[in-house]
Design an enzyme around this catalytic site. Structure first.
Site, mmCIF file in Angstrom:
data_model
loop_
_atom_site.group_PDB
_atom_site.id
_atom_site.type_symbol
_atom_site.label_atom_id
_atom_site.label_comp_id
_atom_site.label_asym_id
_atom_site.label_seq_id
_atom_site.Cartn_x
_atom_site.Cartn_y
_atom_site.Cartn_z
ATOM 1 N N GLU A 30 22.706 87.704 -100.961
ATOM 2 C CA GLU A 30 21.539 88.199 -100.225
ATOM 3 C C GLU A 30 21.898 89.170 -99.110
ATOM 4 O O GLU A 30 21.089 90.003 -98.719
ATOM 5 C CB GLU A 30 20.747 87.015 -99.655
ATOM 6 C CG GLU A 30 21.255 86.441 -98.325
ATOM 7 C CD GLU A 30 22.666 85.875 -98.376
ATOM 8 O OE1 GLU A 30 23.111 85.515 -99.483
ATOM 9 O OE2 GLU A 30 23.332 85.810 -97.333
ATOM 10 N N ASP A 48 22.028 80.497 -94.658
ATOM 11 C CA ASP A 48 22.163 80.917 -96.061
ATOM 12 C C ASP A 48 22.329 79.687 -96.958
ATOM 13 O O ASP A 48 23.431 79.149 -97.091
ATOM 14 C CB ASP A 48 23.368 81.858 -96.213
ATOM 15 C CG ASP A 48 23.505 82.379 -97.648
ATOM 16 O OD1 ASP A 48 22.565 82.179 -98.448
ATOM 17 O OD2 ASP A 48 24.543 83.001 -97.950
ATOM 18 N N LYS A 80 23.531 76.965 -103.081
ATOM 19 C CA LYS A 80 24.956 76.675 -102.887
ATOM 20 C C LYS A 80 25.214 75.183 -103.049
ATOM 21 O O LYS A 80 24.349 74.373 -102.726
ATOM 22 C CB LYS A 80 25.370 77.053 -101.451
ATOM 23 C CG LYS A 80 25.501 78.522 -101.163
ATOM 24 C CD LYS A 80 25.918 78.738 -99.698
ATOM 25 C CE LYS A 80 25.953 80.204 -99.329
ATOM 26 N NZ LYS A 80 27.002 80.968 -100.003
ATOM 27 N N ASP A 104 22.088 84.260 -103.981
ATOM 28 C CA ASP A 104 23.059 83.977 -102.918
ATOM 29 C C ASP A 104 23.801 85.243 -102.481
ATOM 30 O O ASP A 104 24.488 85.242 -101.466
ATOM 31 C CB ASP A 104 24.044 82.905 -103.404
ATOM 32 C CG ASP A 104 24.834 82.279 -102.273
ATOM 33 O OD1 ASP A 104 24.449 82.500 -101.101
ATOM 34 O OD2 ASP A 104 25.814 81.566 -102.560
ATOM 35 N N LYS A 113 24.737 91.918 -90.414
ATOM 36 C CA LYS A 113 24.017 90.968 -91.280
ATOM 37 C C LYS A 113 23.520 89.789 -90.446
ATOM 38 O O LYS A 113 24.296 89.119 -89.774
ATOM 39 C CB LYS A 113 24.948 90.476 -92.390
ATOM 40 C CG LYS A 113 24.389 89.299 -93.214
ATOM 41 C CD LYS A 113 25.320 88.874 -94.351
ATOM 42 C CE LYS A 113 24.834 87.608 -95.049
ATOM 43 N NZ LYS A 113 25.737 87.158 -96.133
ATOM 44 N N ASP A 129 25.955 82.694 -90.793
ATOM 45 C CA ASP A 129 25.766 83.881 -91.619
ATOM 46 C C ASP A 129 25.038 85.020 -90.892
ATOM 47 O O ASP A 129 24.757 86.058 -91.473
ATOM 48 C CB ASP A 129 25.028 83.496 -92.910
ATOM 49 C CG ASP A 129 25.472 84.330 -94.112
ATOM 50 O OD1 ASP A 129 26.543 84.936 -94.040
ATOM 51 O OD2 ASP A 129 24.724 84.356 -95.113
ATOM 52 N N ARG A 164 23.884 91.722 -98.975
ATOM 53 C CA ARG A 164 23.852 93.135 -99.366
ATOM 54 C C ARG A 164 22.414 93.619 -99.538
ATOM 55 O O ARG A 164 22.139 94.811 -99.380
ATOM 56 C CB ARG A 164 24.696 93.339 -100.633
ATOM 57 C CG ARG A 164 24.192 92.618 -101.843
ATOM 58 C CD ARG A 164 25.251 92.466 -102.921
ATOM 59 N NE ARG A 164 26.215 91.396 -102.610
ATOM 60 C CZ ARG A 164 27.274 91.090 -103.347
ATOM 61 N NH1 ARG A 164 27.533 91.765 -104.449
ATOM 62 N NH2 ARG A 164 28.066 90.110 -102.986
HETATM 63 N N1 BES Z 1 27.200 84.222 -96.757
HETATM 64 C C1 BES Z 1 27.863 84.222 -98.001
HETATM 65 C C2 BES Z 1 29.338 84.582 -97.895
HETATM 66 C C3 BES Z 1 30.224 83.647 -97.118
HETATM 67 C C4 BES Z 1 30.980 82.713 -97.799
HETATM 68 C C5 BES Z 1 30.339 83.733 -95.767
HETATM 69 C C6 BES Z 1 31.807 81.874 -97.100
HETATM 70 C C7 BES Z 1 31.177 82.900 -95.063
HETATM 71 C C8 BES Z 1 31.923 81.967 -95.735
HETATM 72 C C9 BES Z 1 27.213 85.229 -98.938
HETATM 73 O O1 BES Z 1 25.857 85.425 -98.787
HETATM 74 C C10 BES Z 1 27.413 84.720 -100.330
HETATM 75 O O2 BES Z 1 26.914 83.674 -100.628
HETATM 76 N N2 BES Z 1 28.159 85.462 -101.122
HETATM 77 C C11 BES Z 1 28.446 85.066 -102.447
HETATM 78 C C12 BES Z 1 28.284 86.276 -103.338
HETATM 79 C C13 BES Z 1 28.320 85.956 -104.790
HETATM 80 C C14 BES Z 1 27.095 85.175 -105.184
HETATM 81 C C15 BES Z 1 28.399 87.252 -105.549
HETATM 82 C C16 BES Z 1 29.887 84.578 -102.483
HETATM 83 O O3 BES Z 1 30.737 85.141 -101.782
HETATM 84 O O4 BES Z 1 30.145 83.611 -103.162
HETATM 85 ZN ZN ZN Z 2 25.155 85.096 -96.834
HETATM 86 ZN ZN ZN Z 3 24.670 84.023 -99.827
#
Ligand code: BES
Ligand code: ZN
Ligand code: ZN
Length: 505
Positions: free
Chosen positions: A354, A275, A282, A352, A270, A293, A356
């Protein structure tokens, strides 16, 4: 990066300002070591008694001596006791090397000579131990202070490291140091890319680095830009990128061992260089570290660099979808439906989620064009995984036990700890959508965000054996592992991918 020298003369003949050795708990130093130590450090015995130093794990004894009018530090690191298998855990030694470098840094040392312990102590061969010693020392001396202008705040470079072998011949040592240096350089380069601000490492920078590395090391490289990505039908990557002013990049690096019928591995990472969450933006504190990210893509690209040098007997393709995730008038919106490279569709309920979306295209591409024997993907995919496992364990999800076993064995050798989470069919309903093939987030009723993210990805790997590694917790700001730094990137995944490819049979 400075290199590590190898010698087989006595540790006490070295001119370094710091000299170090390791002792097992309650283990005795050799007569030779003891006489060398007491000559330079007459206070050794009394200091040992005063500090009750017996070589416990994570303990150290530091003494200053005088060598021809110059201060020389002696640092003895405790290794603790042997484990049930009758060896000292190699990870404990790696962390101890990390602590050693921190001690030298704190004392402003610039040169260090290390007496490498006997390899049998760890159940390893001489070259394996030299390799692990090199990797841990080189990782420990990495620092990211290129933007700090106050000299006092910058880490004083530990410029020279010398490994002193206990053996007569230093060939095995040299070989291990050589391999270890190649790996550590890639790990540290990976860490630097992650540590760089998102403005200093955006998708085009990253793709350019990947192309430069490929040309330098003789890998085949292909980079598609945003227009090409969209034309090819990669609606996930194009969709995520459309809110950003910068083009996304789709990077493909190929290592060939020269045999067409050799096993084929695909590594997918990824690469979100920042992000923000997109329109599902966020909160500020959750965004602070989101330059990390792209850690999965950075690990894949840098692992490919190592493979080009170490030449395993497998073919490997490294794939990195790279994009920013930003809100704007052009950004994808919750409710939008994207069509991926394999023809499947997803409703974007949350912009968010994104990672996947871009991985869906990359995995589909790997399956379609390479028919690999195995796919490993690495992604800072979910906060849920970080919450479940914390900073020391990467989440691993897979249906393929044999591949899981291989990955686990590689991880056991490199020290990058993994913990398997389930990937149950019964949670597939969590990502149902009433308007598309699937939703890009799991229903709240099922929680298990790391698992539902993996279930989403499963739609894009067909029946190819696949392991998904969620490095959201382990890629950045990992405490207590001294060869990392408590703040900043770890380079997790580089060593693992290399180890896996090098030992694939
Ligand atoms: N990049 C984030 C995940 C992340 C969180 C990485 C903390 C490192 C530290 C990812 O893109 C994300 O925002 N995931 C969301 C998914 C949710 C919206 C289903 C998450 O984990 O909150
Ligand atoms: Zn992310
Ligand atoms: Zn994200």
């Amino acid at each position: 990066m400075a290199t590590i020298n190898v010698v087989t003369t006595s540790i006490f003949d070295q001119s370094a300002d710091s000299i170090a050795c390791f002792v097992e708990q309650d283990g005795a130093l050799s007569a030779e070591a003891l006489s060398g130590i007491t000559k330079l450090f007459p206070a050794y015995e009394s200091a040992k008694t005063k500090h009750n130093f017996v070589g416990r794990a994570s303990s150290s004894l530091v003494l200053s001596g005088n060598r021809q009018g110059k201060v020389v530090d002696l640092i003895i690191m405790g290794l603790g006791q042997k484990n049930a298998q009758g060896v000292v855990d190699i990870e404990r030694y790696r962390r101890s090397l990390g602590s050693l470098v921190r001690i030298v840094e704190a004392r402003k040392g610039t040169s260090l000579a290390v007496a490498v312990p006997h390899a049998q102590l760890f159940g390893l061969s001489d070259d394996q131990l030299a390799k692990q010693t090199t990797i841990a020392l080189e990782m420990a001396r990495y620092h990211f202070d290129e933007f700090i202008t106050d000299d006092d705040r910058r880490v004083k470079d530990l410029k020279t490291i010398t490994l002193v072998g206990s053996d007569k011949s230093n060939e095995a040592l040299q070989a291990g140091v050589h391999e270890g240096t190649i790996i550590a350089q890639a790990v540290n380069q990976c860490r630097r890319w992650i540590d760089l601000p998102a403005e200093s490492l955006h998708p085009i920078h990253m793709a350019t680095h990947a192309a430069d590395i490929s040309k330098k090391h003789g890998l085949k490289v292909t980079v598609f830009n945003e227009k090409e990505v969209a034309q090819m039908g990669m609606g996930g990557l194009a969709g995520v990128s459309q809110g950003s002013d910068r083009d996304c990049q789709f990077v493909i690096m190929e290592y060939s061992c020269g045999k067409k019928d050799a096993p084929m591995l695909a590594f997918v990472g990824k690469g979100i260089t920042f992000d923000s969450g997109g329109l599902s933006i966020k909160p500020a504190t959750s965004m602070e570290n989101m330059k990390d990210d792209m850690s999965g893509a950075a690990a894949v690209i840098n692992a490919m660099q190592v493979l080009a040098a170490l030449k395993p007997k497998v073919n490997v393709v490294g794939i990195a979808p790279i994009s920013e995730n930003l809100p704007s008038g052009k950004a994808i919106k919750p409710g939008d439906i994207l069509r991926f490279y394999n023809g499947k569709t997803a409703e974007v309920k949350n912009t968010d989620a994104e990672g996947r979306l871009i991985l869906a295209d990359a995995l589909s591409y790997a399956v379609k064009h390479y028919k690999p024997d195995a796919i490993i993907d690495l992604a800072t995919l979910t906060g849920s995984c970080a919450a479940a496992l914390g900073p020391h364990f990467t989440g691993m999800m897979s249906k393929h036990d044999a591949l899981v076993e291989r990955v686990q064995q590689a991880a056991a050798r490199t020290g990058e700890q993994l913990w398997r989470l389930p990937l149950p069919d019964e949670y597939k309903v969590a990502i149902k959508s009433s308007v598309a093939d699937m939703s890009n987030i799991g229903s709240q009723r099922y929680m298990a965000g790391a698992v539902t993210a993996a279930l989403f990805l499963q739609n894009f790997v067909g029946d190819v054996p696949w392991v998904h590694l969620d490095i959201a917790g382990t890629a950045y700001d990992v405490p207590d592992i001294a060869y990392y730094r408590p703040e900043g990137a770890t380079g997790v995944g580089v060593r693992l991918l290399v180890e896996l490819a090098m030992n694939w049979k």
